[in-house]
Design an enzyme around this catalytic site. Sequence first.
Site, short mmCIF file in Angstrom:
data_model
loop_
_atom_site.label_atom_id
_atom_site.label_comp_id
_atom_site.label_asym_id
_atom_site.label_seq_id
_atom_site.Cartn_x
_atom_site.Cartn_y
_atom_site.Cartn_z
CB CYS A 13 8.85 76.93 28.96
SG CYS A 13 9.59 78.48 29.51
CB THR A 14 8.48 74.78 33.54
OG1 THR A 14 8.47 73.59 32.75
CG2 THR A 14 8.05 74.45 34.96
#
Length: 343
Positions: A199-200
């Site tokens: 994810c980020t």
Amino acid sequence: MQLYNTLSAEERKELIAKAGKDRLTISFYQYARIEDPGKFRDELFLQWDSMEVLGRIYVAHEGINAQLSLPAENFQRFKDHLDSISFLKDVRLNIAIEQDNFSFLKLKVKVRKKIVADGLNDSTFDVTNKGVHLDAIRFNEIIEDPNTVLVDMRNHYESEIGHFKNAVTPDVDTFRDSLPIIEEDLKEHKEDKNLVMYCTGGIRCEKASAYYKHKGFKNVYQLEGGIINYFRQVDEQGLENKFIGKNFVFDERRSERISDDIIAQCHQCGKPCDTHVNCANDGCHLLFIQCEECAAEMDACCSDRCKEIIALPLEEQRRLRKGKNQSNKIFKKGRSEALLYKK
């Protein structure tokens, strides 16, 4: 005693410009038991406001999730403050790849039920039994293994402009939507495949990896520090970059370029483009992808209707949007019927 932001975004932007200080954009998270989130929230606001910190910070009984900016000259003071808090000592700080002095324009420290809305009942599984953390070298190796399924834990509007090669990118609006979909799609491979997630900045994978282990997945891995930390390691160590396009970020920058590839298209004309904007009509504010040509033609709006509205006097615009909550529509991120080209 000031415990809340008192300046508007425009006033803050003017002060930042006048100060002329280089600012750092930083994000971090930590799962930890916070007995009194309200008290902790107020303490953070007082300390960080004095350091000219701006950003969006969520505090809950389960920990903290912070995205912020501060003058570079105050970084060590900020780091010393974090280190004075037992569960934040030496916490990993993800420093943005692309810096922008105006990435955040207000300091918002909010108490929430959870630091990420995951829809899970944490009492039903061991949230500390997480997947194996991978650095960039090991991550690059394992995603080439034919027995690996690589899953993007972000939302569709994030993966639309950038993702890892060969990643599964669920077509979802929220993180909580993705959890059951991924489990169902991969239920036949709980024992024979490596489930690798990213994810980020890593926070979504922290909870998701524990959840999937609870659901019977045997080989669960997650990218340490997310895309932000991955690219920093790739850049510093001269590794092959396996991410294509942009990394979506939740601040005024909206994205960081990781590779030169443009994998998305303008939602209005279909031209290759990966620039997210918000509709200029404050009563809409829809987030979508728009090229420069369409921005000029549409006055930075998502539709002809919004273009008509912003041509009205301001008082009339305010009257039209009075009492209307558009938040759900804003976060459909490009699914509007007014847009011709969308995922």
